[in-house]
Scaffold this motif. Structure first.
Motif, PDB file in Angstrom:
ATOM      1  N   GLU A 212     -25.067 -16.926  37.781  1.00 42.23           N
ATOM      2  CA  GLU A 212     -23.786 -16.299  38.104  1.00 42.23           C
ATOM      3  C   GLU A 212     -23.552 -16.234  39.605  1.00 42.23           C
ATOM      4  N   LEU A 213     -24.610 -15.981  40.378  1.00 41.68           N
ATOM      5  CA  LEU A 213     -24.459 -15.935  41.836  1.00 41.68           C
ATOM      6  C   LEU A 213     -24.145 -17.322  42.386  1.00 41.68           C
ATOM      7  N   ASP A 214     -24.793 -18.327  41.849  1.00 34.65           N
ATOM      8  CA  ASP A 214     -24.495 -19.712  42.226  1.00 34.65           C
ATOM      9  C   ASP A 214     -23.027 -20.022  41.975  1.00 34.65           C
ATOM     10  N   TRP A 215     -22.532 -19.657  40.789  1.00 34.88           N
ATOM     11  CA  TRP A 215     -21.139 -19.917  40.401  1.00 34.88           C
ATOM     12  C   TRP A 215     -20.173 -19.210  41.347  1.00 34.88           C
ATOM     13  N   ILE A 216     -20.468 -17.963  41.638  1.00 35.31           N
ATOM     14  CA  ILE A 216     -19.563 -17.163  42.457  1.00 35.31           C
ATOM     15  C   ILE A 216     -19.524 -17.673  43.898  1.00 35.31           C
ATOM     16  N   ILE A 217     -20.662 -18.074  44.435  1.00 30.57           N
ATOM     17  CA  ILE A 217     -20.666 -18.615  45.795  1.00 30.57           C
ATOM     18  C   ILE A 217     -19.888 -19.929  45.841  1.00 30.57           C
ATOM     19  N   ARG A 218     -20.100 -20.790  44.851  1.00 23.37           N
ATOM     20  CA  ARG A 218     -19.318 -22.026  44.795  1.00 23.37           C
ATOM     21  C   ARG A 218     -17.831 -21.710  44.710  1.00 23.37           C
ATOM     22  N   GLY A 219     -17.471 -20.688  43.939  1.00 24.20           N
ATOM     23  CA  GLY A 219     -16.073 -20.295  43.829  1.00 24.20           C
ATOM     24  C   GLY A 219     -15.514 -19.762  45.130  1.00 24.20           C
ATOM     25  N   ARG A 220     -16.288 -18.936  45.814  1.00 24.53           N
ATOM     26  CA  ARG A 220     -15.816 -18.374  47.081  1.00 24.53           C
ATOM     27  C   ARG A 220     -15.560 -19.461  48.110  1.00 24.53           C
ATOM     28  N   ARG A 221     -16.354 -20.502  48.052  1.00 19.59           N
ATOM     29  CA  ARG A 221     -16.154 -21.611  48.982  1.00 19.59           C
ATOM     30  C   ARG A 221     -14.889 -22.389  48.674  1.00 19.59           C
ATOM     31  N   ARG A 222     -14.320 -22.156  47.493  1.00 21.72           N
ATOM     32  CA  ARG A 222     -13.045 -22.776  47.126  1.00 21.72           C
ATOM     33  C   ARG A 222     -11.907 -21.745  47.088  1.00 21.72           C
ATOM     34  N   GLY A 223     -12.160 -20.583  47.676  1.00 23.26           N
ATOM     35  CA  GLY A 223     -11.093 -19.595  47.832  1.00 23.26           C
ATOM     36  C   GLY A 223     -10.947 -18.586  46.716  1.00 23.26           C
ATOM     37  N   TRP A 224     -11.943 -18.497  45.796  1.00 24.38           N
ATOM     38  CA  TRP A 224     -11.882 -17.541  44.703  1.00 24.38           C
ATOM     39  C   TRP A 224     -12.635 -16.263  45.068  1.00 24.38           C
TER      40      TRP A 224
END
Length: 318
Positions: A212-224
């Motif tokens: 989940e942390l991996d997913w969220i960091i990837r998302g934050r890097r795309r503006g989520w």
């Protein structure tokens, strides 16, 4: 005038050798007061007859109550992410969902929990906020007045997560419209389907933990961004498969992946912190020695070096 249906939500429950907890979870899910959802259950190559028991439950219970439930059967257990990704692929192909709710099989949801999550997601959207994942208030199933976590903080220098509010009595101290945290806890993740289409599926390199942390960091890097909904209450039995508890003895499986993935995750996102993370393993080894867990000293060393692989998991599952 025809009444508009609320947005469709797909609820995903991943099972591995835990059909009793999974059916208890599903009983709670089909009693949700929300009006438009479908359930996808994934059996991750269980060896305890789970698929048969769950299929029987679907035939006898869910159909009688009019709730659509689909059962996917994986032939190999490639971990948490791979199991959930099988359901996500199916949902993305259908193209009629707006949100996805990933639930651990050892959770039980409050009847109003999903309705609150949808409301919060729509509120974020109405304010122009690009929120991809929303976390619930997690409470211990056997002690429902005690918080497991409302979100989590992550120390990148030690590669150590910490649940916010863990083991505190719930007296409304986290009933807040906003919560500062690094990630939402993976036991219950409410996801905007646009997030999945943009960021991609869960990473399958961890087997368990850190997904989940991996997913969220990837998302934050795309503006989520991530959100929080304190009105959505989820009761978690915690560690029913991996044998983990923040205050209890960790299973070998939990211990190994908890250590191994600290290195994998740090190398992927914070390589500049690898030195301090490796040094932190000294404290891990000392801790195992003080507990008399001498066999796990070698386990910690091998996890740090990445010297255990799929054979270890197969041996554990036997």
């Amino acid at each position: 005038m025809e009444e508009t249906r609320p947005p469709k939500v797909y609820i995903v429950v991943l099972n591995f050798n835990g059909w009793k907890d999974t059916i208890a979870c599903l009983e709670g899910v089909i009693n949700l007061r929300y009006a438009n959802f479908e359930v996808v259950v994934v059996d991750n190559a269980s060896a305890d007859g789970s698929a048969r028991y769950i299929a029987d439950w679907i035939r006898d219970s869910s159909k009688r109550r009019g709730i659509p439930v689909v059962l996917l059967r994986n032939t190999v257990n490639n971990g948490y992410a791979a199991g959930n990704n099988a359901a996500l692929d199916l949902i993305l192909a259908k193209s009629d969902g707006v949100y996805i709710w990933l639930l651990n099989h050892d959770t039980v949801v409050d009847p109003d929990s999903l309705g609150w999550l949808v409301r919060r997601a729509q509120d974020y959207q109405s304010k122009g906020q690009r929120v991809g994942i929303i976390g619930s208030k997690l409470l211990f199933y056997h002690h429902p007045e005690i918080i497991q976590g409302v979100g989590a903080r992550y120390n990148r220098w030690l590669a150590v997560p910490r649940h916010i509010g863990a083991f505190q009595k719930d007296s409304g101290q986290f009933d807040l419209p906003r919560l500062k945290c690094d990630y939402a806890i993976g036991s219950a993740l409410f996801i905007d389907i646009r997030f999945v289409r943009d960021v991609g599926l869960l990473s399958e390199e961890y087997f368990i933990y850190w997904e989940e942390l991996d997913w969220i960091i990837r998302g934050r890097r795309r503006g989520w961004d991530i959100g929080y909904c304190f009105q959505s209450k989820v009761y978690h039995k915690e560690g029913a498969v991996a044998g983990t508890s923040q205050r209890g003895r960790r299973s070998i499986l939990s211990d190994y992946y908890g250590l191994r993935n600290r290195i994998i995750f740090t190398r992927k996102f914070y390589p500049y912190a690898l030195g301090s993370v490796y040094l932190s393993f000294i404290a891990v080894i000392i801790n195992r020695i003080m507990r008399g867990q001498f066999g796990r000293v070698k386990l910690a060393y091998r996890a740090m070096r990445g010297r255990l692989g799929r054979d270890f998991v197969n041996d554990y599952e036997k």
